[in-house]
Scaffold this motif. Sequence first.
Motif, PDB file in Angstrom:
ATOM      1  N   ILE A 237       9.870  51.399   2.325  1.00  0.00           N
ATOM      2  CA  ILE A 237       9.594  51.662   3.643  1.00  0.00           C
ATOM      3  C   ILE A 237      10.799  51.363   4.498  1.00  0.00           C
ATOM      4  CG2 ILE A 237       7.744  51.317   5.339  1.00  0.00           C
ATOM      5  CD1 ILE A 237       5.637  50.774   3.241  1.00  0.00           C
ATOM      6  N   PRO A 238      11.570  52.255   5.209  1.00  0.00           N
ATOM      7  CA  PRO A 238      12.615  51.526   5.830  1.00  0.00           C
ATOM      8  C   PRO A 238      12.394  51.175   7.203  1.00  0.00           C
ATOM      9  CG  PRO A 238      12.969  53.935   5.111  1.00  0.00           C
ATOM     10  CD  PRO A 238      11.555  53.781   5.032  1.00  0.00           C
ATOM     11  N   PHE A 239      12.112  49.828   7.419  1.00  0.00           N
ATOM     12  CA  PHE A 239      11.509  49.275   8.709  1.00  0.00           C
ATOM     13  C   PHE A 239      12.801  49.407   9.606  1.00  0.00           C
ATOM     14  CE2 PHE A 239       8.201  47.531   6.094  1.00  0.00           C
ATOM     15  CZ  PHE A 239       7.099  47.767   6.765  1.00  0.00           C
ATOM     16  N   GLU A 240      12.440  49.867  10.722  1.00  0.00           N
ATOM     17  CA  GLU A 240      13.637  49.897  11.956  1.00  0.00           C
ATOM     18  C   GLU A 240      14.025  48.425  12.158  1.00  0.00           C
ATOM     19  OE1 GLU A 240      14.148  51.078  16.521  1.00  0.00           O
ATOM     20  OE2 GLU A 240      12.578  52.303  15.051  1.00  0.00           O
ATOM     21  N   GLY A 241      15.013  47.899  12.419  1.00  0.00           N
ATOM     22  CA  GLY A 241      15.210  46.493  12.422  1.00  0.00           C
ATOM     23  C   GLY A 241      15.658  45.604  11.344  1.00  0.00           C
ATOM     24  N   THR A 242      15.858  46.112  10.365  1.00  0.00           N
ATOM     25  CA  THR A 242      16.243  45.713   8.832  1.00  0.00           C
ATOM     26  C   THR A 242      17.475  46.349   8.484  1.00  0.00           C
ATOM     27  OG1 THR A 242      14.831  47.259   7.399  1.00  0.00           O
ATOM     28  CG2 THR A 242      13.728  45.021   8.150  1.00  0.00           C
ATOM     29  N   PRO A 243      18.110  45.740   7.549  1.00  0.00           N
ATOM     30  CA  PRO A 243      19.407  46.478   7.174  1.00  0.00           C
ATOM     31  C   PRO A 243      19.340  47.806   6.585  1.00  0.00           C
ATOM     32  CG  PRO A 243      19.417  44.258   6.705  1.00  0.00           C
ATOM     33  CD  PRO A 243      18.118  44.507   7.156  1.00  0.00           C
ATOM     34  N   LEU A 244      18.266  48.136   5.807  1.00  0.00           N
ATOM     35  CA  LEU A 244      17.779  49.381   5.309  1.00  0.00           C
ATOM     36  C   LEU A 244      16.907  50.251   6.007  1.00  0.00           C
ATOM     37  CD1 LEU A 244      17.224  48.194   1.394  1.00  0.00           C
ATOM     38  CD2 LEU A 244      19.295  48.824   2.432  1.00  0.00           C
ATOM     39  N   GLY A 245      16.865  50.011   7.207  1.00  0.00           N
ATOM     40  CA  GLY A 245      16.184  50.620   8.271  1.00  0.00           C
ATOM     41  C   GLY A 245      16.341  52.182   8.311  1.00  0.00           C
ATOM     42  N   GLU A 246      17.568  52.670   7.908  1.00  0.00           N
ATOM     43  CA  GLU A 246      17.816  54.059   7.731  1.00  0.00           C
ATOM     44  C   GLU A 246      18.131  54.631   6.453  1.00  0.00           C
ATOM     45  OE1 GLU A 246      18.211  55.607  10.619  1.00  0.00           O
ATOM     46  OE2 GLU A 246      17.843  53.685  11.660  1.00  0.00           O
ATOM     47  N   GLU A 247      17.324  53.997   5.263  1.00  0.00           N
ATOM     48  CA  GLU A 247      17.702  54.381   3.970  1.00  0.00           C
ATOM     49  C   GLU A 247      16.600  55.283   3.421  1.00  0.00           C
ATOM     50  OE1 GLU A 247      20.455  54.301   0.835  1.00  0.00           O
ATOM     51  OE2 GLU A 247      20.481  52.845   2.560  1.00  0.00           O
ATOM     52  N   TRP A 248      16.403  56.377   3.864  1.00  0.00           N
ATOM     53  CA  TRP A 248      15.464  57.741   3.662  1.00  0.00           C
ATOM     54  C   TRP A 248      16.193  58.616   2.688  1.00  0.00           C
ATOM     55  CZ3 TRP A 248      10.508  57.456   5.570  1.00  0.00           C
ATOM     56  CH2 TRP A 248      10.394  56.874   6.433  1.00  0.00           C
TER      57      TRP A 248
END
Length: 357
Positions: A237-248
């Motif tokens: 779940i790509p949480f905004e505000g984490t390094p993987l936030g754009e990993e879709w």
Amino acid sequence: MISLEALAEKAIRLEPLARDEACAVLGTPDDDILDVVAAAFRVRRHFFGRRVKLNYLVNLKSGLCPEDCTYCSQRLGSKADVLKYTWLSTEEAVSSAAAGIAGGARRVCLVASGRGPTDRDVDRVARSISAIKADHPGVEVCACLGLLSDGQADRLCHAGADAYNHNLNTSEATYADICSTHTFDDRVETVGMAKKAGLSPCSGLIAGMGESDEDLVDVAFALRELAPDSIPVNFLIPFEGTPLGEEWNLTPQRCLRILAMVRFVCPAAEIRIGGGREIHLRSMQSLALHVANSIFLGDYLTSEGQPGQDDLQLIRDAGFTVEGPASDDPDDTHHEGHHDLVRLRRRGAGTGEAANT
């Protein structure tokens, strides 16, 4: 080309898959996805019939974790908008667990953010475990508290815990890419401590973090070596505000292939669809039940699932039955109180490592 039927037969006989066979499952084209699911369903049906096990998360302590796992909304430095609170009281934990059990959950998972528990934390969780088991003796309790120290697994087991969850998450070769504050070996060691203490080992993975097919096969094979009784397969779940936030980078078909590969590699293990199933599998969730035999009911740790009654309807519509301690009737999916799970939104009521912790 691989023969999916041959792989199913091999898995049913508990013959280990080779690496190239596991990679081939992940490499099947989207046009063949129904064939992949059908072959995996043969294995799932052989070991688990048409039963679905329901699990329910209780978030005992949320946010403010000192670890830097890049996928996690509770990580050090996270700017994700999530609840942050210290330990729930025993009464709050028991009340939250009761809501999930009323909805049909057979296992309650008590989860706390952090590197690992202190001895005082273990005592606190032990009280919650004992209280839940006293009120609901037929329900399994799984603890997920991070890295364990010597003797802590024994104390959890003595309190009545049935299982301990600690996920490997990704391959050993790429683990340092997602976390620098602990190692892959640290996680393996904690699973070993849980097993040695007599707790049922629960360990799984997170897919969708930019890993390769080879990485997914590596972690599946590492799990096979650990031999956990249950394997949560989480989808990032790509949480905004984490390094993987754009990993879709997941599709429903990709998720189904990952689940099938894990089913072929670990055929007799409980395969649990964890965090991210609603947003990545979407309308194909019912197909995933033909591969996995276990799901989380309702919400995860810091993210919403779908309403509990929708989960139960999904299971019924797909022709499966809920597995639970409340009844010997395999068709009994209407446990009293399940409408309480339409949308649980109170402090600590399950919002997961089931959804990227």
